[in-house]
Design a protein around this motif. Structure first.
Motif, PDB file in Angstrom:
ATOM      1  N   GLU A   1       8.634   6.688  -4.487  1.00  0.00           N
ATOM      2  CA  GLU A   1       8.316   5.426  -4.342  1.00  0.00           C
ATOM      3  C   GLU A   1       7.573   5.092  -5.516  1.00  0.00           C
ATOM      4  O   GLU A   1       7.799   3.916  -5.994  1.00  0.00           O
ATOM      5  CB  GLU A   1       7.542   5.056  -2.876  1.00  0.00           C
ATOM      6  N   ASN A   2       6.515   5.782  -5.958  1.00  0.00           N
ATOM      7  CA  ASN A   2       5.663   5.610  -7.173  1.00  0.00           C
ATOM      8  C   ASN A   2       6.431   5.276  -8.481  1.00  0.00           C
ATOM      9  O   ASN A   2       6.464   4.214  -8.957  1.00  0.00           O
ATOM     10  CB  ASN A   2       4.585   6.640  -7.427  1.00  0.00           C
ATOM     11  N   PHE A   3       7.512   6.067  -8.610  1.00  0.00           N
ATOM     12  CA  PHE A   3       8.378   5.970  -9.755  1.00  0.00           C
ATOM     13  C   PHE A   3       9.134   4.693  -9.584  1.00  0.00           C
ATOM     14  O   PHE A   3       9.412   3.865 -10.598  1.00  0.00           O
ATOM     15  CB  PHE A   3       9.246   7.125 -10.065  1.00  0.00           C
ATOM     16  N   ALA A   4       9.951   4.598  -8.323  1.00  0.00           N
ATOM     17  CA  ALA A   4      10.874   3.594  -8.209  1.00  0.00           C
ATOM     18  C   ALA A   4      10.278   2.044  -8.155  1.00  0.00           C
ATOM     19  O   ALA A   4      10.834   1.255  -8.684  1.00  0.00           O
ATOM     20  CB  ALA A   4      11.478   3.677  -6.704  1.00  0.00           C
ATOM     21  N   PHE A   5       8.994   2.205  -7.716  1.00  0.00           N
ATOM     22  CA  PHE A   5       8.312   0.815  -7.765  1.00  0.00           C
ATOM     23  C   PHE A   5       7.938   0.526  -9.369  1.00  0.00           C
ATOM     24  O   PHE A   5       7.835  -0.650  -9.660  1.00  0.00           O
ATOM     25  CB  PHE A   5       7.017   0.906  -7.176  1.00  0.00           C
ATOM     26  N   ASP A   6       7.680   1.310 -10.044  1.00  0.00           N
ATOM     27  CA  ASP A   6       7.377   1.049 -11.726  1.00  0.00           C
ATOM     28  C   ASP A   6       8.459   0.477 -12.118  1.00  0.00           C
ATOM     29  O   ASP A   6       8.494  -0.558 -13.044  1.00  0.00           O
ATOM     30  CB  ASP A   6       7.044   2.589 -12.304  1.00  0.00           C
ATOM     31  N   ARG A   7       9.842   0.676 -11.733  1.00  0.00           N
ATOM     32  CA  ARG A   7      10.964   0.161 -12.088  1.00  0.00           C
ATOM     33  C   ARG A   7      11.058  -1.280 -11.592  1.00  0.00           C
ATOM     34  O   ARG A   7      11.428  -2.171 -12.328  1.00  0.00           O
ATOM     35  CB  ARG A   7      11.990   0.947 -11.811  1.00  0.00           C
ATOM     36  N   THR A   8      10.556  -1.482 -10.267  1.00  0.00           N
ATOM     37  CA  THR A   8      10.948  -2.738  -9.655  1.00  0.00           C
ATOM     38  C   THR A   8       9.765  -3.477 -10.062  1.00  0.00           C
ATOM     39  O   THR A   8       9.991  -4.675 -10.575  1.00  0.00           O
ATOM     40  CB  THR A   8      10.384  -2.431  -8.121  1.00  0.00           C
ATOM     41  N   ARG A   9       8.667  -3.074 -10.448  1.00  0.00           N
ATOM     42  CA  ARG A   9       7.363  -3.934 -11.301  1.00  0.00           C
ATOM     43  C   ARG A   9       8.124  -4.582 -12.621  1.00  0.00           C
ATOM     44  O   ARG A   9       7.903  -5.605 -12.822  1.00  0.00           O
ATOM     45  CB  ARG A   9       6.368  -3.235 -11.520  1.00  0.00           C
ATOM     46  N   SER A  10       8.815  -3.529 -13.277  1.00  0.00           N
ATOM     47  CA  SER A  10       9.421  -4.028 -14.448  1.00  0.00           C
ATOM     48  C   SER A  10      10.551  -5.217 -14.310  1.00  0.00           C
ATOM     49  O   SER A  10      10.524  -6.149 -14.898  1.00  0.00           O
ATOM     50  CB  SER A  10      10.000  -2.826 -15.260  1.00  0.00           C
ATOM     51  N   ARG A  11      11.492  -4.967 -13.277  1.00  0.00           N
ATOM     52  CA  ARG A  11      12.568  -5.732 -13.038  1.00  0.00           C
ATOM     53  C   ARG A  11      11.743  -7.294 -12.521  1.00  0.00           C
ATOM     54  O   ARG A  11      12.236  -8.180 -13.003  1.00  0.00           O
ATOM     55  CB  ARG A  11      13.172  -5.174 -11.759  1.00  0.00           C
ATOM     56  N   MET A  12      10.876  -7.179 -11.854  1.00  0.00           N
ATOM     57  CA  MET A  12       9.893  -8.332 -11.472  1.00  0.00           C
ATOM     58  C   MET A  12       9.367  -9.057 -12.640  1.00  0.00           C
ATOM     59  O   MET A  12       9.501 -10.360 -12.547  1.00  0.00           O
ATOM     60  CB  MET A  12       8.894  -8.249 -10.389  1.00  0.00           C
ATOM     61  N   GLU A  13       8.809  -8.404 -13.456  1.00  0.00           N
ATOM     62  CA  GLU A  13       8.460  -9.120 -14.804  1.00  0.00           C
ATOM     63  C   GLU A  13       9.595  -9.760 -15.320  1.00  0.00           C
ATOM     64  O   GLU A  13       9.516 -10.901 -15.835  1.00  0.00           O
ATOM     65  CB  GLU A  13       7.663  -7.840 -15.694  1.00  0.00           C
ATOM     66  N   GLU A  14      10.641  -8.851 -15.725  1.00  0.00           N
ATOM     67  CA  GLU A  14      11.884  -9.449 -16.370  1.00  0.00           C
ATOM     68  C   GLU A  14      12.495 -10.806 -15.593  1.00  0.00           C
ATOM     69  O   GLU A  14      12.821 -11.674 -16.274  1.00  0.00           O
ATOM     70  CB  GLU A  14      12.750  -8.516 -16.368  1.00  0.00           C
ATOM     71  N   MET A  15      12.390 -10.477 -14.150  1.00  0.00           N
ATOM     72  CA  MET A  15      12.858 -11.744 -13.467  1.00  0.00           C
ATOM     73  C   MET A  15      12.149 -13.178 -13.829  1.00  0.00           C
ATOM     74  O   MET A  15      12.552 -14.097 -13.612  1.00  0.00           O
ATOM     75  CB  MET A  15      13.100 -11.385 -12.150  1.00  0.00           C
TER      76      MET A  15
ATOM     77  N   LYS B   1       0.789  -1.074  -0.179  1.00  0.00           N
ATOM     78  CA  LYS B   1      -0.006  -0.001  -0.104  1.00  0.00           C
ATOM     79  C   LYS B   1       0.831   1.219   0.199  1.00  0.00           C
ATOM     80  O   LYS B   1       2.023   1.181   0.807  1.00  0.00           O
ATOM     81  CB  LYS B   1      -0.645   0.048   1.136  1.00  0.00           C
ATOM     82  N   PHE B   2       0.124   2.219  -0.713  1.00  0.00           N
ATOM     83  CA  PHE B   2       1.107   3.415  -0.789  1.00  0.00           C
ATOM     84  C   PHE B   2       1.674   3.967   0.305  1.00  0.00           C
ATOM     85  O   PHE B   2       2.609   4.715   0.672  1.00  0.00           O
ATOM     86  CB  PHE B   2       0.474   4.498  -1.597  1.00  0.00           C
ATOM     87  N   ASN B   3       0.941   3.995   1.592  1.00  0.00           N
ATOM     88  CA  ASN B   3       1.096   4.604   2.928  1.00  0.00           C
ATOM     89  C   ASN B   3       2.090   3.617   3.748  1.00  0.00           C
ATOM     90  O   ASN B   3       2.611   3.954   4.758  1.00  0.00           O
ATOM     91  CB  ASN B   3      -0.287   4.730   3.823  1.00  0.00           C
ATOM     92  N   GLU B   4       2.449   2.523   3.160  1.00  0.00           N
ATOM     93  CA  GLU B   4       3.538   1.655   3.703  1.00  0.00           C
ATOM     94  C   GLU B   4       4.778   2.069   3.023  1.00  0.00           C
ATOM     95  O   GLU B   4       5.734   0.986   2.550  1.00  0.00           O
ATOM     96  CB  GLU B   4       3.335   0.027   3.657  1.00  0.00           C
ATOM     97  N   VAL B   5       5.375   3.344   3.182  1.00  0.00           N
ATOM     98  CA  VAL B   5       6.583   3.832   2.562  1.00  0.00           C
ATOM     99  C   VAL B   5       7.764   2.935   2.951  1.00  0.00           C
ATOM    100  O   VAL B   5       8.523   2.377   1.827  1.00  0.00           O
ATOM    101  CB  VAL B   5       6.628   5.422   2.808  1.00  0.00           C
ATOM    102  N   ASN B   6       7.938   2.679   4.184  1.00  0.00           N
ATOM    103  CA  ASN B   6       9.297   1.788   4.638  1.00  0.00           C
ATOM    104  C   ASN B   6       9.300   0.483   3.951  1.00  0.00           C
ATOM    105  O   ASN B   6      10.125   0.102   3.537  1.00  0.00           O
ATOM    106  CB  ASN B   6       9.374   1.946   5.998  1.00  0.00           C
ATOM    107  N   LEU B   7       8.110  -0.200   3.942  1.00  0.00           N
ATOM    108  CA  LEU B   7       7.991  -1.568   3.675  1.00  0.00           C
ATOM    109  C   LEU B   7       8.280  -1.604   1.947  1.00  0.00           C
ATOM    110  O   LEU B   7       8.852  -2.270   1.255  1.00  0.00           O
ATOM    111  CB  LEU B   7       6.572  -2.132   3.922  1.00  0.00           C
ATOM    112  N   VAL B   8       7.805  -0.520   1.351  1.00  0.00           N
ATOM    113  CA  VAL B   8       7.669  -0.421  -0.125  1.00  0.00           C
ATOM    114  C   VAL B   8       9.193  -0.019  -0.601  1.00  0.00           C
ATOM    115  O   VAL B   8       9.726  -0.811  -1.403  1.00  0.00           O
ATOM    116  CB  VAL B   8       6.819   0.722  -0.694  1.00  0.00           C
TER     117      VAL B   8
END
Length: 163
Positions: free
Chosen positions: A73-87, A26-33
């Motif tokens: 975090e929104n921007f960084a998670f977009d990259r993370t999402r892409s990496r997870m898909e690539e993985m 969730k977007f309000n869980e900044v540390n976890l994200v």
């Protein structure tokens, strides 16, 4: 484990990592994200395989809230999402695990110290990301921008953008 150094150590020791019960973030869980982003970045750098038992696919794991203060975090998670898909791809799964070869490939301590001193422009015992990148390239390492950033963050223990 909560930081880049911990996650890199895991990726360096294990070629496959299993994680279960991964919730939607969730977007309000900044540390976890942030920790999840760092985990994925670190494992990706080591070419480790990441096997998840998650509540959602990577594309649905984190809902971006454009009104949130967590825009980084929104921007960084977009990259993370892409990496997870690539993985998940066959190409990634066929990559050779680099693991502890990353740490072993770094020059000896004396060479690193001399390079650090040469790039410590203020002579204050600290170095910014730019100086770090210049130093790594001078030492002859060909690392991508993401690998450089992940490595820098793993060394930046105070999270003050200096090492």
């Amino acid at each position: 484990p909560k930081g880049a150094a911990d996650f890199l150590a895991i990726g360096e020791q294990f070629n496959t990592i299993f994680i279960e019960d991964v919730p939607r973030l969730k977007f309000n869980e900044v540390n976890l994200v942030r920790r999840w982003i760092t985990l994925v970045d670190s494992l990706y750098e080591c070419h480790a395989k990441l096997i998840l038992c998650a509540e959602a696919f990577p594309s649905e794991m984190y809902e971006v809230d454009l009104n949130s203060a967590a825009n980084d975090e929104n921007f960084a998670f977009d990259r993370t999402r892409s990496r997870m898909e690539e993985m998940r791809s066959e190409t990634y799964l066929q990559k050779k695990w680099v693991g502890s070869q990353l740490r072993r490939s770094i020059a000896n301590e004396e060479t690193l110290l001399a390079a650090f001193r040469a790039h410590d422009t203020n002579k204050d015992g600290a170095m910014t990301m730019r100086g770090f990148v210049d130093m790594v390239r001078q030492l002859g390492f060909e690392l991508g921008e993401d690998e450089l950033e992940t490595t820098f963050r793993s060394i930046d223990i105070n999270d003050d953008n200096e090492i």
